[in-house]
Scaffold this active site. Sequence first.
Site, PDB file in Angstrom:
ATOM      1  N   ASN A  14       0.865  -1.180   0.000  1.00  0.00           N
ATOM      2  CA  ASN A  14       0.000   0.000   0.000  1.00  0.00           C
ATOM      3  C   ASN A  14       0.906   1.236   0.000  1.00  0.00           C
ATOM      4  O   ASN A  14       1.682   1.451   0.929  1.00  0.00           O
ATOM      5  CB  ASN A  14      -0.893  -0.025   1.249  1.00  0.00           C
ATOM      6  CG  ASN A  14      -1.619   1.280   1.474  1.00  0.00           C
ATOM      7  OD1 ASN A  14      -1.346   2.002   2.433  1.00  0.00           O
ATOM      8  ND2 ASN A  14      -2.556   1.607   0.609  1.00  0.00           N
ATOM      9  N   TRP A  78      -7.606   6.926  -2.322  1.00  0.00           N
ATOM     10  CA  TRP A  78      -7.425   5.501  -2.669  1.00  0.00           C
ATOM     11  C   TRP A  78      -6.528   4.829  -1.616  1.00  0.00           C
ATOM     12  O   TRP A  78      -6.866   3.763  -1.088  1.00  0.00           O
ATOM     13  CB  TRP A  78      -6.800   5.416  -4.051  1.00  0.00           C
ATOM     14  CG  TRP A  78      -6.675   4.026  -4.610  1.00  0.00           C
ATOM     15  CD1 TRP A  78      -5.876   3.035  -4.148  1.00  0.00           C
ATOM     16  CD2 TRP A  78      -7.368   3.480  -5.719  1.00  0.00           C
ATOM     17  NE1 TRP A  78      -6.008   1.912  -4.898  1.00  0.00           N
ATOM     18  CE2 TRP A  78      -6.926   2.152  -5.887  1.00  0.00           C
ATOM     19  CE3 TRP A  78      -8.312   4.003  -6.612  1.00  0.00           C
ATOM     20  CZ2 TRP A  78      -7.391   1.325  -6.907  1.00  0.00           C
ATOM     21  CZ3 TRP A  78      -8.774   3.170  -7.628  1.00  0.00           C
ATOM     22  CH2 TRP A  78      -8.327   1.848  -7.769  1.00  0.00           C
ATOM     23  N   ASP A  81      -8.379   4.628   1.772  1.00  0.00           N
ATOM     24  CA  ASP A  81      -9.415   3.591   1.799  1.00  0.00           C
ATOM     25  C   ASP A  81      -8.780   2.195   1.906  1.00  0.00           C
ATOM     26  O   ASP A  81      -9.301   1.309   2.598  1.00  0.00           O
ATOM     27  CB  ASP A  81     -10.281   3.678   0.548  1.00  0.00           C
ATOM     28  CG  ASP A  81     -11.232   4.873   0.565  1.00  0.00           C
ATOM     29  OD1 ASP A  81     -11.488   5.388   1.683  1.00  0.00           O
ATOM     30  OD2 ASP A  81     -11.698   5.297  -0.511  1.00  0.00           O
ATOM     31  N   GLU A  82      -7.677   1.976   1.173  1.00  0.00           N
ATOM     32  CA  GLU A  82      -6.956   0.702   1.293  1.00  0.00           C
ATOM     33  C   GLU A  82      -6.469   0.507   2.728  1.00  0.00           C
ATOM     34  O   GLU A  82      -6.540  -0.599   3.286  1.00  0.00           O
ATOM     35  CB  GLU A  82      -5.751   0.663   0.343  1.00  0.00           C
ATOM     36  CG  GLU A  82      -6.104   0.441  -1.115  1.00  0.00           C
ATOM     37  CD  GLU A  82      -4.863   0.355  -1.988  1.00  0.00           C
ATOM     38  OE1 GLU A  82      -5.006   0.044  -3.178  1.00  0.00           O
ATOM     39  OE2 GLU A  82      -3.745   0.605  -1.473  1.00  0.00           O
ATOM     40  N   LEU A  83      -5.992   1.601   3.341  1.00  0.00           N
ATOM     41  CA  LEU A  83      -5.474   1.516   4.707  1.00  0.00           C
ATOM     42  C   LEU A  83      -6.575   1.122   5.687  1.00  0.00           C
ATOM     43  O   LEU A  83      -6.335   0.343   6.623  1.00  0.00           O
ATOM     44  CB  LEU A  83      -4.859   2.856   5.113  1.00  0.00           C
ATOM     45  CG  LEU A  83      -4.175   2.889   6.484  1.00  0.00           C
ATOM     46  CD1 LEU A  83      -2.951   1.987   6.483  1.00  0.00           C
ATOM     47  CD2 LEU A  83      -3.780   4.322   6.863  1.00  0.00           C
TER      48      LEU A  83
END
Length: 796
Positions: A14, A78, A81-83
């Site tokens: 990430n 982005w 949100d991944e985190l």
Amino acid sequence: MKSSSSQSYDVFPNFRGEDVRHSLVSHLRKELDRKFINTFNDNRIERSRKITPELLLAIENSRISLVVFSKNYASSTWCLDELVKIQECYEKLDQMVIPIFYKVDPSHVRKQTGEFGMVFGETCKGRTENEKRKWMRALAEVAHLAGEDLRNWRSEAEMLENIAKDVSNKLFPPSNNFSDFVGIEAHIEALISMLRFDSKKARMIGICGPSETGKTTIGRALYSRLKSDFHHRAFVAYKRKIRSDYDQKLYWEEQFLSEILCQKDIKIEECGAVEQRLKHTKVLIVLDDVDDIELLKTLVGRIRWFGSESKIVVITQKRELLKAHNIAHVYEVGFPSEELAHQMFCRYAFGKNSPPHGFNELADEAAKIAGNRPKALKYVGSSFRRLDKEQWVKMLSEFRSNGNKLKISYDELDGKGQDYVACLTNGSNSQVKAEWIHLALGVSILLNIRSDGTTILKHLSYNRSMAQQAKIWWYENLERVCKKYNICGIDSSTDGGGSTYGQCSNSQFQRNMDASPGGNKTSNQSTKDSPRASQVEKEKIEYCEPHVYITPAIFSDGTRAPKYVESSSRRVTQVHHAKTWWPENCEKVYENHNNIYGIDRSIDGGDKFEGKSKVSDGGLDGKDQGSMYGQSSNSELQINMDADNRRCEPVSEMLFKNYNVCSPNGLTDVNCSNPQSQRKLDASLKKDKIVHEWIRTGSGFFFDFQGPKSIVSAAQVDEKNFEYCEQGVYITLGILSGGIIVLKHLEFSRRMAQQAKVWWSENWIKVYQEHNICGIDKSFDGRFDDRRVIRQLRPN
């Protein structure tokens, strides 16, 4: 588009692409690839304002997430949100997460302050409170986890190498298969110190010690511990397979390079490719069980062949081999101390270093049975695992028997040692002293020295090609050995069967092998002093307690008579000046001496003859002749081996040659190594009226045999003919109509039994076609419980 997340990943990265995609992350991917770590790659995913289900699934299916916090990380919704998803998987799925701080202060990430906080504030404009709370919580919790900060490293490369190593260790932790080997950590630490990881120089060391001290286990544990630090690595246990030295070296180099470079089927045209391809490469190489100096010269000829920081470990029993290869740093491995051996036994038996309450005395006795040999400790300890106290007492009683002790000793041998088994048991009234003599070419011989000073020497070989090497050694050295150890007999059988079974390969020195309690006869004595075969007293041919071993011998005047190779200490048979064993003209022996009724050709000499103990001119005394024990495995030599030739009709020589019939008087002589089972087998066969009639008349389809049509079908073979034989001996019986064929196979360990199974699975059809065998047992210990195996192996 089709999802690329249908598979699981080792690592999900990430990061903010604009900051680190073509710098830190690119180098990180390279380090992970070198360690064969499967990393998710999002290059082909189309970016949008909202995170896609594809990415969410990829995060869930990854084992570790690497979060790279950079200056502009928080500018990407982005990434944030991944985190959030990563933090959720950390809490709910126990996923591992490693934060990496790239040119950013970790406290600024945790608290969203400083320059990082300013960027995050801009991103939060226009967002809902719920979104902002999720992002802030994820940033705070992930940034609190243990990770790496570039500011703490001298270079980016060092940090990335350490991260890749850490990830590899988490994904592929060192094996704990060696935890029961008590004291192994001390060995590993000593070896790591000897390898000098504080030096940039390549280094080669040796591990040396007696057989069965755990050298291979230590080597594998060391390799497991170090392999994550080396992209190019190999644990090598090659043996010579090709006669041509040059072709063998090419083959070794091709196999070695294919393994260490992770490339299939590498082909080379000339030797020397190892140095050419690896001289700038950091490698880890462990060479196990090395007994060929040419292997060392071919694969690790010089330390300069390999790149800096390379580590090479050579494991061998032969210290002189290490010296010949100029390996100065050698780690000696000995047998464990009594205390460590006891702990090792307890690890296998109880799963901890000491016995539970009430098992102390039992554990002490069991550990003493195994001694201080790691494999024996493992075998015995595992045998007691999860048994209650009553079962322990019963199992200890079984282990006190000679058979189980032999099995323990045999299981201690390594793969090569198990190709040569040397074992002997004397009468219980004898004081036996045993010592191993390690002979040339890896042959092991066990000398048993009796209380009267005479010596029995037994050599058992299961590998025909290796037996040939043993014969060469015996031819050159037997006289010296016989004189030194007062040897009075030797068996040089190869594999428990075949035409060479029981033949001595040392005929030149056989005359020196007839030691008597009075001393050895020399080879220079005149033949006129040699007794003729006719002078051999009949009472010499008799039952002399268990462990009697009879073999025919040829006198110096050309006559022949039976000879005891082993007898009990109370009855020592003296037959002088035997020059060789009987490889030909055996019929003459039986014509001149019809009191000869058979030969014991068993592996361990432990079979005893059934029936009465003496032989008379008319055959065995008494009505119940029992079984003709010790039938020859050589059909041509067995024709006249019947106790009562006068009542036995001549037998078709063709049938003996083609079908290896065990005795001329028919089906009652199917031979088994267990007397009790043999009687049952004989009795069952005698009940067959057709068989009985055939034996009585000496005619019928036996003499008119034309082919398979005369053989009863496999379905008609009574499975009770497959008898159980004691002490873990592996017997295979193939019985034709009534028992014409007997196939006998002896195995002493599960490993060798497995090898036999592999061989049979590949060749049994051919064997059945050639010998018309109706059934075969594939079990390890002769317990024919699995009838499916027998049915499966029957021919159509």
